[in-house]
Design a protein around this motif. Sequence first.
Motif, short mmCIF file in Angstrom:
data_model
loop_
_atom_site.label_atom_id
_atom_site.label_comp_id
_atom_site.label_asym_id
_atom_site.label_seq_id
_atom_site.Cartn_x
_atom_site.Cartn_y
_atom_site.Cartn_z
N ILE A 235 0.86 -1.18 0.00
CA ILE A 235 0.00 0.00 0.00
C ILE A 235 0.90 1.23 0.00
N GLY A 236 0.79 2.01 -1.06
CA GLY A 236 1.52 3.26 -1.14
C GLY A 236 0.61 4.44 -0.85
N VAL A 237 1.22 5.58 -0.52
CA VAL A 237 0.46 6.79 -0.22
C VAL A 237 1.02 7.95 -1.02
N ALA A 238 0.13 8.68 -1.70
CA ALA A 238 0.48 9.94 -2.34
C ALA A 238 -0.26 11.03 -1.57
N PRO A 239 0.35 11.64 -0.57
CA PRO A 239 -0.40 12.43 0.41
C PRO A 239 -0.80 13.83 -0.02
N ASN A 240 -0.16 14.36 -1.08
CA ASN A 240 -0.48 15.75 -1.42
C ASN A 240 -0.55 16.04 -2.92
N GLY A 241 0.33 15.47 -3.72
CA GLY A 241 0.33 15.75 -5.15
C GLY A 241 0.89 17.12 -5.47
N ALA A 242 0.70 17.52 -6.72
CA ALA A 242 1.29 18.77 -7.20
C ALA A 242 0.31 19.93 -7.22
N ARG A 243 -0.99 19.66 -7.10
CA ARG A 243 -1.98 20.71 -7.36
C ARG A 243 -2.82 21.08 -6.15
N ARG A 244 -3.21 20.09 -5.35
CA ARG A 244 -4.08 20.39 -4.21
C ARG A 244 -3.31 21.15 -3.12
N THR A 245 -4.06 21.92 -2.34
CA THR A 245 -3.50 22.65 -1.21
C THR A 245 -4.40 22.42 0.00
N GLN A 246 -4.10 23.09 1.09
CA GLN A 246 -4.92 22.97 2.28
C GLN A 246 -6.27 23.67 2.14
N ARG A 247 -6.47 24.39 1.06
CA ARG A 247 -7.80 24.90 0.74
C ARG A 247 -8.71 23.74 0.31
N ASP A 248 -8.10 22.71 -0.27
CA ASP A 248 -8.87 21.52 -0.67
C ASP A 248 -9.14 20.61 0.51
N HIS A 249 -8.18 20.54 1.43
CA HIS A 249 -8.36 19.74 2.65
C HIS A 249 -7.34 20.23 3.68
N PRO A 250 -7.79 20.59 4.87
CA PRO A 250 -6.84 21.15 5.85
C PRO A 250 -5.77 20.18 6.32
N ALA A 251 -5.98 18.88 6.14
CA ALA A 251 -4.99 17.90 6.59
C ALA A 251 -4.00 17.51 5.49
N LEU A 252 -4.05 18.17 4.36
CA LEU A 252 -3.11 17.86 3.27
C LEU A 252 -1.73 18.38 3.66
N PRO A 253 -0.71 17.53 3.71
CA PRO A 253 0.61 17.97 4.17
C PRO A 253 1.34 18.81 3.13
N MET A 254 1.94 19.91 3.58
CA MET A 254 2.64 20.81 2.68
C MET A 254 4.12 20.96 3.05
N THR A 255 4.41 21.04 4.33
CA THR A 255 5.78 21.27 4.79
C THR A 255 6.49 19.94 5.08
N ALA A 256 7.79 20.03 5.28
CA ALA A 256 8.57 18.83 5.61
C ALA A 256 8.06 18.20 6.91
N ALA A 257 7.77 19.03 7.89
CA ALA A 257 7.28 18.50 9.17
C ALA A 257 5.92 17.83 9.01
N GLU A 258 5.04 18.43 8.23
CA GLU A 258 3.72 17.84 8.00
C GLU A 258 3.83 16.53 7.23
#
Length: 286
Positions: free
Chosen positions: A21-44
């Motif tokens: 099972i692989g995970v693609a947690p954020n992609g290239a286009r979505r942001t936290q406007r699409d979902h607040p739990a979408l990780p953006m930073t290294a820590a997230e």
Amino acid sequence: MDATTPATWPDATRVIAPVPIGVAPNGARRTQRDHPALPMTAAELAECAAACEAAGASWFHVHVRDDAGAHTLDAARYREAFAAIRERVGPGMVLQMTTEAVGRYSPQEQIAAVEAVQPEAVSVAVRELLADDALLPRACAFLEAQREAGTAVQFIVYDPADLQRLVALHGPQGRLHGAPEVLFVLGSYAQRRAGDPRELLAMLAVLPPGWGWSVCAFGPTEFACLTAAAALGGGVRIGFENNVHLPDGSPATDNAMQVSRMAQTLDALGIPRASWRQARERFFRR
């Protein structure tokens, strides 16, 4: 045979291969406007990876962002993200860099980014890196160097034509070698087209024996597509890059919830899930 004689099925000794099972947690286009739990930073990303590993994921597909939150292939940001994730999850989980262009990066820039980062695993889109005949010598030399170095290269395939080109490049007169790992992408983010499990059949008809494969799918049919893939012997990649909803249409709390639901589905079907060790055995073969 009488009632006390146990039945013997012809395929009783067949072993079902564990599904990574692989995970693609954020992609290239979505942001936290699409979902607040979408990780953006290294820590997230590091926190997300740890939660997803605990939920059953064995590999993690990483996109990094610039200061404005836009997709970037910046080598320093990748090194920062990978270091943060590895510190959080330890040595097991496979960490994969993307080379997605998003209309922003040329093949030469994609190659340069990978050579600068030197990730343990990387995904490359056939139609981005291998589409131009004039660039094939450089692209294929790069991919062969990665293979020889032990980098796990996964080829992104969007349709049977992409796969046919990849097969030809691995043919007797081709420039590439080995039995590669491919990821079939069902549906489209740009076209707002949900994946259809039936798309997979056309891909598998072209796939050579011995090649590894996984599936990701856009839109609300993601779980149906991934369940079909797992039942047919493929790996699965889930996550907010492709879809932020559960099968019933409700929003997922986070990426780990999607992984957990996928793991529960495989368990219910009697399909074993790959550990990170098994995922590494699969991805790092040459």
